[in-house]
Design a protein around this motif. Structure first.
Motif, PDB file in Angstrom:
ATOM      1  N   SER A   1       0.830  -1.206   0.000  1.00 18.11           N
ATOM      2  CA  SER A   1       0.000   0.000   0.000  1.00 18.11           C
ATOM      3  C   SER A   1       0.862   1.252   0.000  1.00 18.11           C
ATOM      4  CB  SER A   1      -0.936  -0.004   1.213  1.00 18.11           C
ATOM      5  OG  SER A   1      -0.199  -0.088   2.429  1.00 18.11           O
ATOM      6  N   ASP A   2       2.026   1.203   0.677  1.00 19.45           N
ATOM      7  CA  ASP A   2       2.963   2.329   0.649  1.00 19.45           C
ATOM      8  C   ASP A   2       3.505   2.550  -0.760  1.00 19.45           C
ATOM      9  OD1 ASP A   2       2.688   2.615   3.412  1.00 19.45           O
ATOM     10  OD2 ASP A   2       4.315   1.201   3.807  1.00 19.45           O
ATOM     11  N   VAL A   3       3.804   1.429  -1.438  1.00 17.15           N
ATOM     12  CA  VAL A   3       4.321   1.517  -2.800  1.00 17.15           C
ATOM     13  C   VAL A   3       3.301   2.163  -3.720  1.00 17.15           C
ATOM     14  CG1 VAL A   3       5.100   0.166  -4.785  1.00 17.15           C
ATOM     15  CG2 VAL A   3       5.868  -0.447  -2.489  1.00 17.15           C
ATOM     16  N   LYS A   4       2.035   1.801  -3.565  1.00 17.24           N
ATOM     17  CA  LYS A   4       0.989   2.394  -4.384  1.00 17.24           C
ATOM     18  C   LYS A   4       0.857   3.887  -4.113  1.00 17.24           C
ATOM     19  CE  LYS A   4      -2.839   0.438  -5.359  1.00 17.24           C
ATOM     20  NZ  LYS A   4      -4.185  -0.197  -5.281  1.00 17.24           N
ATOM     21  N   ASN A   5       0.982   4.274  -2.841  1.00 21.82           N
ATOM     22  CA  ASN A   5       0.859   5.691  -2.493  1.00 21.82           C
ATOM     23  C   ASN A   5       2.025   6.508  -3.036  1.00 21.82           C
ATOM     24  OD1 ASN A   5      -1.567   5.372  -1.111  1.00 21.82           O
ATOM     25  ND2 ASN A   5      -0.553   4.934   0.835  1.00 21.82           N
ATOM     26  N   MET A   6       3.253   5.983  -2.886  1.00 24.13           N
ATOM     27  CA  MET A   6       4.412   6.765  -3.331  1.00 24.13           C
ATOM     28  C   MET A   6       4.481   6.898  -4.847  1.00 24.13           C
ATOM     29  SD  MET A   6       7.710   4.205  -2.763  1.00 24.13           S
ATOM     30  CE  MET A   6       7.321   3.852  -1.050  1.00 24.13           C
ATOM     31  N   THR A   7       3.853   5.975  -5.573  1.00 22.95           N
ATOM     32  CA  THR A   7       3.840   6.052  -7.039  1.00 22.95           C
ATOM     33  C   THR A   7       2.537   6.650  -7.571  1.00 22.95           C
ATOM     34  OG1 THR A   7       2.969   3.795  -7.202  1.00 22.95           O
ATOM     35  CG2 THR A   7       5.379   4.063  -7.285  1.00 22.95           C
ATOM     36  N   ASN A   8       1.663   7.110  -6.661  1.00 23.32           N
ATOM     37  CA  ASN A   8       0.360   7.645  -7.068  1.00 23.32           C
ATOM     38  C   ASN A   8      -0.378   6.616  -7.911  1.00 23.32           C
ATOM     39  OD1 ASN A   8      -1.741   9.431  -7.249  1.00 23.32           O
ATOM     40  ND2 ASN A   8      -0.730  10.839  -8.660  1.00 23.32           N
ATOM     41  N   SER A   9      -0.454   5.399  -7.374  1.00 23.68           N
ATOM     42  CA  SER A   9      -1.111   4.258  -8.039  1.00 23.68           C
ATOM     43  C   SER A   9      -0.474   3.971  -9.403  1.00 23.68           C
ATOM     44  CB  SER A   9      -2.614   4.508  -8.181  1.00 23.68           C
ATOM     45  OG  SER A   9      -3.236   4.572  -6.918  1.00 23.68           O
ATOM     46  N   PHE A  10       0.866   4.019  -9.443  1.00 27.82           N
ATOM     47  CA  PHE A  10       1.646   3.651 -10.635  1.00 27.82           C
ATOM     48  C   PHE A  10       1.274   4.517 -11.848  1.00 27.82           C
ATOM     49  CE2 PHE A  10       0.652  -0.176  -8.093  1.00 27.82           C
ATOM     50  CZ  PHE A  10       1.910  -0.372  -7.535  1.00 27.82           C
ATOM     51  N   ARG A  11       1.203   5.808 -11.629  1.00 30.62           N
ATOM     52  CA  ARG A  11       0.750   6.717 -12.686  1.00 30.62           C
ATOM     53  C   ARG A  11       1.860   7.066 -13.665  1.00 30.62           C
ATOM     54  NH1 ARG A  11      -2.941  11.697 -11.023  1.00 30.62           N
ATOM     55  NH2 ARG A  11      -4.257   9.860 -10.628  1.00 30.62           N
TER      56      ARG A  11
ATOM     57  N   GLY B   1      10.769  -6.131 -14.832  1.00 31.89           N
ATOM     58  CA  GLY B   1       9.479  -5.537 -14.520  1.00 31.89           C
ATOM     59  C   GLY B   1       9.424  -4.073 -14.926  1.00 31.89           C
ATOM     60  N   ASP B   2       8.311  -3.432 -14.577  1.00 32.62           N
ATOM     61  CA  ASP B   2       8.092  -2.028 -14.917  1.00 32.62           C
ATOM     62  C   ASP B   2       8.662  -1.119 -13.826  1.00 32.62           C
ATOM     63  OD1 ASP B   2       6.745  -2.852 -17.185  1.00 32.62           O
ATOM     64  OD2 ASP B   2       4.793  -2.838 -16.207  1.00 32.62           O
ATOM     65  N   VAL B   3       9.113   0.073 -14.246  1.00 34.94           N
ATOM     66  CA  VAL B   3       9.690   1.048 -13.320  1.00 34.94           C
ATOM     67  C   VAL B   3       8.825   2.299 -13.318  1.00 34.94           C
ATOM     68  CG1 VAL B   3      11.739   2.373 -12.700  1.00 34.94           C
ATOM     69  CG2 VAL B   3      11.992   0.149 -13.826  1.00 34.94           C
ATOM     70  N   TYR B   4       8.493   2.792 -12.111  1.00 37.31           N
ATOM     71  CA  TYR B   4       7.633   3.955 -11.965  1.00 37.31           C
ATOM     72  C   TYR B   4       8.324   5.025 -11.121  1.00 37.31           C
ATOM     73  CZ  TYR B   4       4.052   0.643 -13.480  1.00 37.31           C
ATOM     74  OH  TYR B   4       3.338  -0.294 -14.177  1.00 37.31           O
ATOM     75  N   LYS B   5       7.995   6.263 -11.438  1.00 31.34           N
ATOM     76  CA  LYS B   5       8.506   7.383 -10.649  1.00 31.34           C
ATOM     77  C   LYS B   5       7.659   7.534  -9.403  1.00 31.34           C
ATOM     78  CE  LYS B   5       9.813  12.271 -11.125  1.00 31.34           C
ATOM     79  NZ  LYS B   5       9.821  13.435 -12.040  1.00 31.34           N
ATOM     80  N   GLY B   6       8.322   7.779  -8.271  1.00 30.45           N
ATOM     81  CA  GLY B   6       7.605   7.920  -7.017  1.00 30.45           C
ATOM     82  C   GLY B   6       8.213   8.989  -6.139  1.00 30.45           C
ATOM     83  N   LYS B   7       7.570   9.213  -5.017  1.00 32.13           N
ATOM     84  CA  LYS B   7       8.040  10.221  -4.063  1.00 32.13           C
ATOM     85  C   LYS B   7       7.802   9.716  -2.647  1.00 32.13           C
ATOM     86  CE  LYS B   7       7.240  14.579  -4.856  1.00 32.13           C
ATOM     87  NZ  LYS B   7       6.555  15.903  -4.962  1.00 32.13           N
ATOM     88  N   LEU B   8       8.844   9.784  -1.815  1.00 31.95           N
ATOM     89  CA  LEU B   8       8.718   9.390  -0.419  1.00 31.95           C
ATOM     90  C   LEU B   8       8.035  10.501   0.371  1.00 31.95           C
ATOM     91  CD1 LEU B   8      12.222   7.754   0.190  1.00 31.95           C
ATOM     92  CD2 LEU B   8      10.092   6.673  -0.565  1.00 31.95           C
ATOM     93  N   LEU B   9       7.703  10.211   1.628  1.00 29.55           N
ATOM     94  CA  LEU B   9       6.999  11.179   2.462  1.00 29.55           C
ATOM     95  C   LEU B   9       7.826  12.429   2.708  1.00 29.55           C
ATOM     96  CD1 LEU B   9       5.328   8.821   5.116  1.00 29.55           C
ATOM     97  CD2 LEU B   9       4.265   9.946   3.141  1.00 29.55           C
ATOM     98  N   ASP B  10       9.171  12.276   2.688  1.00 28.80           N
ATOM     99  CA  ASP B  10      10.027  13.443   2.905  1.00 28.80           C
ATOM    100  C   ASP B  10      10.275  14.233   1.624  1.00 28.80           C
ATOM    101  OD1 ASP B  10      11.679  11.772   1.496  1.00 28.80           O
ATOM    102  OD2 ASP B  10      13.235  11.623   3.025  1.00 28.80           O
ATOM    103  N   GLY B  11       9.634  13.833   0.532  1.00 30.91           N
ATOM    104  CA  GLY B  11       9.764  14.553  -0.717  1.00 30.91           C
ATOM    105  C   GLY B  11      10.826  14.024  -1.651  1.00 30.91           C
ATOM    106  N   GLN B  12      11.622  13.065  -1.211  1.00 31.26           N
ATOM    107  CA  GLN B  12      12.679  12.516  -2.066  1.00 31.26           C
ATOM    108  C   GLN B  12      12.081  11.722  -3.215  1.00 31.26           C
ATOM    109  OE1 GLN B  12      15.474   9.953  -0.083  1.00 31.26           O
ATOM    110  NE2 GLN B  12      16.678   9.584  -1.922  1.00 31.26           N
ATOM    111  N   LEU B  13      12.574  11.982  -4.441  1.00 33.52           N
ATOM    112  CA  LEU B  13      12.105  11.245  -5.607  1.00 33.52           C
ATOM    113  C   LEU B  13      12.777   9.878  -5.667  1.00 33.52           C
ATOM    114  CD1 LEU B  13      12.098  14.049  -8.332  1.00 33.52           C
ATOM    115  CD2 LEU B  13      10.153  13.141  -7.059  1.00 33.52           C
ATOM    116  N   VAL B  14      12.030   8.882  -6.089  1.00 32.34           N
ATOM    117  CA  VAL B  14      12.549   7.520  -6.167  1.00 32.34           C
ATOM    118  C   VAL B  14      12.085   6.873  -7.466  1.00 32.34           C
ATOM    119  CG1 VAL B  14      12.708   7.146  -3.682  1.00 32.34           C
ATOM    120  CG2 VAL B  14      10.555   6.660  -4.878  1.00 32.34           C
ATOM    121  N   ALA B  15      12.772   5.803  -7.826  1.00 28.81           N
ATOM    122  CA  ALA B  15      12.363   4.944  -8.935  1.00 28.81           C
ATOM    123  C   ALA B  15      11.950   3.605  -8.347  1.00 28.81           C
ATOM    124  CB  ALA B  15      13.504   4.771  -9.934  1.00 28.81           C
TER     125      ALA B  15
END
Length: 291
Positions: free
Chosen positions: A73-83, A92-106
């Protein structure tokens, strides 16, 4: 007339018995299949439970060696439901995400068919102990049964693959930049081979797996998950394995450093069409070409 009636009666009884017998057999067969299917599902479920217990025990033993563990569920939130999809690879597929502290992740969502649980966790614990400017940083992971993900630092310029080819006749990177990237890749590999505590061999170095940051500093990625040294798309039977082994051996003969050891095409054809038992392993390559 009486005999006719007796025949019809007997025939009706036989038909009735046959139908009844058939129905009984169908019922018994259905019960057997249901029981077998239930037992099979129960066995698979028990194996899954045992596997999950082993993984959880592994995580408890290596709690301080593995990066942060996230729920799916955290993964879905940080990727905005894999948008925002960044790319697709063999794992597999790679998605752009953001942690709670604002750091961008792949965030890489791994294919369900790739690697078993223990291999996955061993890779995670090994890679998380690497720390080098030319190695992509693993920040966390998700492991919930068949739902598995790896969370890396976000590298804004993407892969080297999109920069090395000419565009409209112009080279996108200067030779100076390409040279610096090549040196950085070499430093990263040297670290994996000798510098880190758990020595790691990367068997898939290619432009697609070299990521570039804002300053075009290269970072090696995709060294994770139960692929070993094998070709893709090969049926695991003796015939295919023999074909693959034959092609590899012949190829190694053809690229020998010493030209005298390279077979002529007539010999190559003989080796390809002949029995694999007649093929010998070529000599080890020299560190330098002979005079």
């Amino acid at each position: 007339m009486i005999r006719t009636l007796e025949f019809k009666y007997t025939f009706s009884l036989n038909v009735g018995y046959s139908i009844a017998g058939t129905v009984v057999l169908i019922i018994l067969l259905a019960c057997f299949i249901r029981t077998f299917s239930f037992n099979d599902r129960r066995f698979i479920w028990q194996m899954k439970v045992e596997g999950d217990k082993k993984i959880e025990a592994f995580l408890n033993r290596h709690e301080f060696l593995t990066p942060k563990r996230y729920r799916y569920s955290d993964v879905k939130n940080m990727t905005n439901s894999f948008r925002d999809k960044l790319g697709k690879g063999g794992y597999g597929d790679v998605y752009k995400g953001k942690l709670l502290d604002g750091q961008l992740v792949a965030v890489k969502i791994l294919n369900k068919s790739k690697s078993n649980g223990e291999d996955f966790m061993n890779e995670v614990s090994s890679i998380s102990r690497t720390s080098h400017v030319n190695i992509v940083t693993l920040l966390g992971f998700c492991f919930e049964g068949r739902r598995r993900a790896l969370i890396y630092e976000f590298v804004p310029n993407g892969s080297l693959e999109k920069f090395i080819f000419q565009k409209n006749g112009d080279r996108q990177l200067t030779w100076e930049m390409l040279y610096k990237i090549a040196v950085g890749i070499a430093r990263g590999l040297e670290y994996l081979h000798r510098g880190c505590k758990t020595r790691i061999l990367h068997f898939d170095i290619k432009p697609h797996n070299i990521l570039l940051d804002d300053d075009f500093c290269p970072k090696i990625s995709d060294f994770e998950l139960d692929e070993e040294l094998r070709l893709q798309g090969i049926v695991d039977d003796d015939v295919d394995q023999e074909r693959v082994r034959k092609m590899i051996l012949v190829s190694l003969w053809c690229i020998q450093t010493d030209p005298a050891n390279r077979p002529p095409m007539s010999r190559v054809l003989e080796m390809m069409e002949g029995n694999i038992d007649s093929l010998t392993i070529p000599p080890k390559p020299f560190l330098s070409s002979p005079s």
